[in-house]
Scaffold this active site. Structure first.
Site, PDB file in Angstrom:
ATOM      1  N   LYS A 268     -17.246 -13.551   6.485  1.00 38.36           N
ATOM      2  CA  LYS A 268     -16.710 -13.606   5.112  1.00 38.36           C
ATOM      3  C   LYS A 268     -16.860 -15.022   4.558  1.00 38.36           C
ATOM      4  CE  LYS A 268     -12.340 -13.120   2.485  1.00 38.36           C
ATOM      5  NZ  LYS A 268     -10.936 -12.674   2.504  1.00 38.36           N
ATOM      6  N   ASP A 273     -10.352 -18.352  -2.701  1.00 36.93           N
ATOM      7  CA  ASP A 273      -9.719 -17.074  -3.043  1.00 36.93           C
ATOM      8  C   ASP A 273      -8.438 -17.318  -3.834  1.00 36.93           C
ATOM      9  OD1 ASP A 273      -8.805 -14.504  -3.238  1.00 36.93           O
ATOM     10  OD2 ASP A 273      -8.324 -14.265  -1.100  1.00 36.93           O
ATOM     11  N   LYS A 280      -2.812 -14.974  -6.840  1.00 37.94           N
ATOM     12  CA  LYS A 280      -1.880 -15.338  -5.770  1.00 37.94           C
ATOM     13  C   LYS A 280      -0.825 -16.295  -6.305  1.00 37.94           C
ATOM     14  CE  LYS A 280      -5.161 -15.223  -1.865  1.00 37.94           C
ATOM     15  NZ  LYS A 280      -4.505 -14.184  -1.072  1.00 37.94           N
ATOM     16  N   ASP A 291     -11.085 -19.610   3.055  1.00 35.08           N
ATOM     17  CA  ASP A 291     -11.398 -18.181   3.090  1.00 35.08           C
ATOM     18  C   ASP A 291     -12.878 -17.906   3.409  1.00 35.08           C
ATOM     19  OD1 ASP A 291     -10.222 -15.681   3.084  1.00 35.08           O
ATOM     20  OD2 ASP A 291     -10.482 -15.347   0.936  1.00 35.08           O
ATOM     21  N   ASP A 350      -7.228  -9.062  -5.229  1.00 36.84           N
ATOM     22  CA  ASP A 350      -7.046  -9.994  -4.105  1.00 36.84           C
ATOM     23  C   ASP A 350      -7.520  -9.376  -2.781  1.00 36.84           C
ATOM     24  OD1 ASP A 350      -6.393 -12.314  -2.871  1.00 36.84           O
ATOM     25  OD2 ASP A 350      -4.214 -12.007  -2.893  1.00 36.84           O
ATOM     26  N   GLU A 352     -10.448  -8.752  -1.887  1.00 33.75           N
ATOM     27  CA  GLU A 352     -11.868  -8.953  -2.218  1.00 33.75           C
ATOM     28  C   GLU A 352     -12.753  -9.047  -0.992  1.00 33.75           C
ATOM     29  OE1 GLU A 352      -9.782 -11.351  -1.785  1.00 33.75           O
ATOM     30  OE2 GLU A 352     -10.982 -12.679  -0.538  1.00 33.75           O
ATOM     31  N   ARG A 354     -12.930  -7.362   1.819  1.00 36.16           N
ATOM     32  CA  ARG A 354     -13.508  -6.096   2.280  1.00 36.16           C
ATOM     33  C   ARG A 354     -14.615  -5.619   1.347  1.00 36.16           C
ATOM     34  NH1 ARG A 354      -7.625  -3.640   2.156  1.00 36.16           N
ATOM     35  NH2 ARG A 354      -7.213  -5.865   2.450  1.00 36.16           N
TER      36      ARG A 354
HETATM   37  N1  BES Z   1      -7.990 -14.146   2.109  1.00 34.16           N
HETATM   38  C1  BES Z   1      -6.884 -13.272   2.021  1.00 34.16           C
HETATM   39  C2  BES Z   1      -6.184 -13.060   3.352  1.00 34.16           C
HETATM   40  C3  BES Z   1      -5.473 -14.251   3.945  1.00 34.16           C
HETATM   41  C4  BES Z   1      -4.120 -14.435   3.703  1.00 34.16           C
HETATM   42  C5  BES Z   1      -6.133 -15.127   4.773  1.00 34.16           C
HETATM   43  C6  BES Z   1      -3.457 -15.500   4.276  1.00 34.16           C
HETATM   44  C7  BES Z   1      -5.474 -16.207   5.330  1.00 34.16           C
HETATM   45  C8  BES Z   1      -4.135 -16.389   5.091  1.00 34.16           C
HETATM   46  C9  BES Z   1      -7.347 -11.901   1.518  1.00 34.16           C
HETATM   47  O1  BES Z   1      -8.396 -11.929   0.616  1.00 34.16           O
HETATM   48  C10 BES Z   1      -6.187 -11.298   0.790  1.00 34.16           C
HETATM   49  O2  BES Z   1      -5.796 -11.848  -0.197  1.00 34.16           O
HETATM   50  N2  BES Z   1      -5.684 -10.183   1.285  1.00 34.16           N
HETATM   51  C11 BES Z   1      -4.570  -9.525   0.683  1.00 34.16           C
HETATM   52  C12 BES Z   1      -4.844  -8.054   0.703  1.00 34.16           C
HETATM   53  C13 BES Z   1      -3.844  -7.257  -0.084  1.00 34.16           C
HETATM   54  C14 BES Z   1      -3.976  -7.536  -1.551  1.00 34.16           C
HETATM   55  C15 BES Z   1      -4.086  -5.793   0.215  1.00 34.16           C
HETATM   56  C16 BES Z   1      -3.326  -9.869   1.495  1.00 34.16           C
HETATM   57  O3  BES Z   1      -3.430  -9.940   2.715  1.00 34.16           O
HETATM   58  O4  BES Z   1      -2.307 -10.116   0.882  1.00 34.16           O
HETATM   59 ZN    ZN Z   2      -9.668 -13.522   0.756  1.00 34.93          ZN
HETATM   60 MN    MN Z   3      -7.793 -12.190  -1.389  1.00 33.65          MN
END
Ligand code: BES
Ligand code: ZN
Ligand code: MN
Length: 507
Positions: A268, A273, A280, A291, A350, A352, A354
């Site tokens: 990735k 992000d 966020k 990220d 968010d 993104e 996947r």
């Molecule tokens: N990059 C984040 C995941 C992440 C969170 C990595 C904290 C490192 C530390 C990912 O893109 C994300 O934002 N995921 C969301 C998914 C949700 C919206 C279903 C999450 O985990 O909150």
């Molecule tokens: Zn992310």
């Molecule tokens: Mn995200």
């Protein structure tokens, strides 16, 4: 820092400090410490006898040797209890010792790996010691302009072997392997630590290109029109909110036979992000420069695989883009048609990672891979479940998972498996498209992996969620806080093990 392996007597070696070890609970110095103790009038033995030094794990004492031996100082490092000792601890011991030596403004050291008892093979012992020292001494100083922060550094680490040692070649090989792997980890850490404005998708692609050029690797970075032609609308959807052009970075190291099917590594590469329109919270948003840690791990792994000349074919695929809420940004409710033809409803911009991985995984199928491993800072849910010590592992192939588990045990980059049970597929069903990009909070790491699975076909596949260990807020014994470079050592070990296993089966 230069790493060398030399033979000779410790007492005659010319250096600023000699590093030896001592187990907690041992009454007298053993191994190299015993040898030096004899030359130094019992200086070390006295320290132990008086209880001033116990050998507690990660503790250390420095003694001044006067004229008794060539080196002016000896550092004795605590190895902890003998029965609890292992190579993971040794990495930490060498890291802590090297850090203290640097704090003392000492610029070179020589170390002995003779702790009295030879429990682990010398090659692995040397590799662990050198890796520990190098990984622990890492600093990211690119943006420090004040001299104070740069001042002390160790220029030289020498491992001293007995002149009659039969394992000298093994020690040399272990040290060289460690140096290559540690530099690959440094490379990944540097990429991650660099602020996103200086590490855009374009710059990340350039860095990958530089590495490819130095090592004669195949390299390509597809631009947006090329991705459009391929139908990568999920990746391009995420990229729409950013003014930076997305890139699909492709690296190929061909160390195997011409028609060996490759191991494809997918990382990735979200260079920042923000969450996009589903933005966020601002607290800790700065951390989202990390990220692209999965992408950085893939770049570091391919660099090391080439330098180690691992006899395998390895492909790296890094979908790289920012996730920003620009005027043209993709929005909740949008439906994206992926390269595979499956449609995804965007419930949350968010989620993104996947989406870009979906297209990259479809693309991976073009290489007829022997295995696909993707590595991604994918879900906050994984941090909640496993914390910052563990990588979440999910996948479709038990043999592949087993091999990764073995590499995890060898390297100390720990993985823990979560189940990929189809019962949770229910959670990512969409009313208006084939699937949706979030399944809600519950089981968030698993539903993210289940989405990825839809894009893998039947290839043996493992997904590694490194959201926890990629960026550390506190030091670990041999990982200074900040970008950890997690994944590089794990994947390299996996590749090394795999190449050895295939040598045995097809001689
Ligand atoms: N990059 C984040 C995941 C992440 C969170 C990595 C904290 C490192 C530390 C990912 O893109 C994300 O934002 N995921 C969301 C998914 C949700 C919206 C279903 C999450 O985990 O909150
Ligand atoms: Zn992310
Ligand atoms: Mn995200």
């Amino acid at each position: 820092m230069d790493i060398t392996v030399k033979t000779g007597g410790l007492a005659d070696f010319d250096c600023k400090i000699l590093l030896v070890g001592h187990f907690e609970g041992s009454k007298t110095p053993e191994g190299a410490a015993h040898l030096l103790d004899k030359k130094c009038d019992g200086l070390i033995g006295e320290l132990i006898e008086e209880g001033d030094f116990t050998g507690e794990l990660y503790s250390s004492s420095v003694v001044y040797t006067g004229e008794s031996i060539r080196s002016r100082r000896i550092m004795i490092a605590g190895l902890g209890k003998k029965e609890e000792f292992n190579l993971e601890r040794l990495r930490g011991v060498f890291s802590k010792a090297a850090q203290k030596i640097r704090d003392l403004n000492i610029t070179n050291l020589a170390a002995s790996l003779d702790f009295g008892e030879a429990e682990f093979p010398v090659r692995e012992t040397a590799q662990a010691a050198v890796e520990g020292a190098m990984l622990g001494l890492y600093r990211f100083t690119r943006y420090k302009t004040l001299k104070k922060d740069k001042e002390s550094r160790i220029d030289e680490l020498t491992i001293i072997e007995n002149p009659d040692s039969s394992g000298l070649e093994d020690v040399r090989e272990g040290a060289e392997t460690a140096e290559i792997i540690s530099r690959a980890v440094y490379c990944a850490r540097d990429l991650v630590s660099t602020p996103s404005t200086d590490m855009t998708p374009g710059i990340l692609a350039e860095r990958a290109g530089d590495i490819a050029k130095e090592r004669n690797l195949k390299f390509e970075a597809l631009d947006e029109p090329a991705m459009k032609k391929l139908g990568m609308n999920a990746l391009l959807g995420v990229a729409r909110g950013s003014a930076e052009e997305a890139k699909l970075i492709l690296l190929e190291y061909n160390g195997g036979k011409k028609d060996d099917r490759p191991v494809v590594l997918v990382g990735k590469g979200i260079t920042f992000d923000s969450g996009g329109i589903s933005i966020k919270p601002s607290e800790k948003m700065d951390e989202m420069k990390s990220d692209m840690s999965g992408g950085a791990a893939v770049i570091g792994t391919i660099k090391a695989a080439a330098e180690l000349k691992i006899p395998l074919n390895v492909v790296g695929i890094i979908p790289a883009t920012e996730n920003l809420p620009g005027g043209r940004a993709y929005k909740p409710g949008d439906i994206l048609e992926t390269m595979s033809g499956l449609t995804i409803e965007v419930k949350n911009t968010d989620a993104e990672g996947r989406l870009i991985l979906a297209d990259a995984l479809t693309f991976a199928g073009r290489y007829s891979p022997a295995a696909i491993i993707d590595i991604a800072t994918l879900t906050g849910a994984c941090v909640v479940a496993l914390g910052d010590y563990l990588t979440g592992m999910m996948g479709t192939d038990s043999d592949l998972k087993e091999k990764i588990r073995n590499a995890s045990d060898t390297t100390g980059e720990k993985v823990w498996e979560l189940p990929l049970w189809h019962e949770y597929d229910e959670l990512i069903k969409s009313d208006v498209a084939d699937i949706k990009n979030t399944g809600g909070r519950a089981g968030g790491t698993i539903t993210a992996a289940l989405l990825l699975k839809r894009f893998v076909n039947d290839y043996p596949w493992v997904h590694l969620d490194i959201a926890g260990p990629a960026l550390l807020s506190k030091d670990k014994p041999y990982i200074p806080k900040g970008a950890s470079g997690v994944g590089v050592r794990l994947l390299i070990q996996f590749l090394m093990d795999r190449s050895r296993a295939s040598n045995v089966s097809n001689p």
